[in-house]
Structure formats: C-alpha cells, structure tokens
Motif scaffolding. Structure first.
Motif: not given
Length: 96
Positions: A3, A60-63, A65-66
């Motif tokens: 990213y 992941s997107n979630e990681e 984000h976190d």
C-alpha cells in the motif's frame, strides 16, 4: 499486500507542546518498530510539509487499518491509501 499511504499531519496549533512532543516520540517508536518488522517498508518526508509518503507491506486491508488506527498521531492525520500491485511491464520480479 503493498500500500502507498500519504499521511498529512494536522496538529492543532493550540495543543500543549509537551503533549505534542509525547505524541511524536511515541509515534516515532511505533513507526520504527513496524519498520523493523517489515510492515512499514519505506517512509519519505514530503519537502516543506508535515507529511509523508509511506509503503506498507501487510496481509490485508484490515491489518493496514489496525496499524493506522494505532498511530498516536492518527487523530490528527488526513490519510490517503492506494493499494499497489506489480505492473506487468516491470523488469523486476521483486520489490527492489
């Protein structure tokens, strides 16, 4: 997953200087830990701004984000995230 993340830091001018310094020190320690883990791959200052371009390598997107939500300066950031993938015309088979 890679990213590209632009972070613009917008600390209120009336925030207590000691609080700002504490936030910056905590942020630096966390960012360096994430760099050592290979999750925060690169960070570049944008000249003349309190901003940076960074490359994250996370699962992941979630990681992502976190991680972003865990940054002490996050409440004072404008963030733009762009997912990256290898271009088919690249002459490299890795991220070098």
């Amino acid at each position: 997953m890679l990213y590209h993340v632009r972070m613009d830091v917008l600390i209120p001018t009336d925030m207590d200087a000691d609080k700002v310094n504490e936030l910056k020190a905590t942020e630096k320690a966390l960012s360096q830990k994430l760099q050592e883990q290979g999750k925060w791959r690169h960070i570049w200052r944008i000249a003349g701004q309190y901003s940076n371009f960074s490359i994250f390598d996370v699962e992941s997107n979630e990681e992502l984000h976190d991680i972003m939500m865990s940054l002490p300066l996050y409440p004072y950031m404008k963030v733009e995230v762009t997912p990256l993938l290898r271009h088919p015309s690249s002459v490299r088979s890795d991220d070098s």
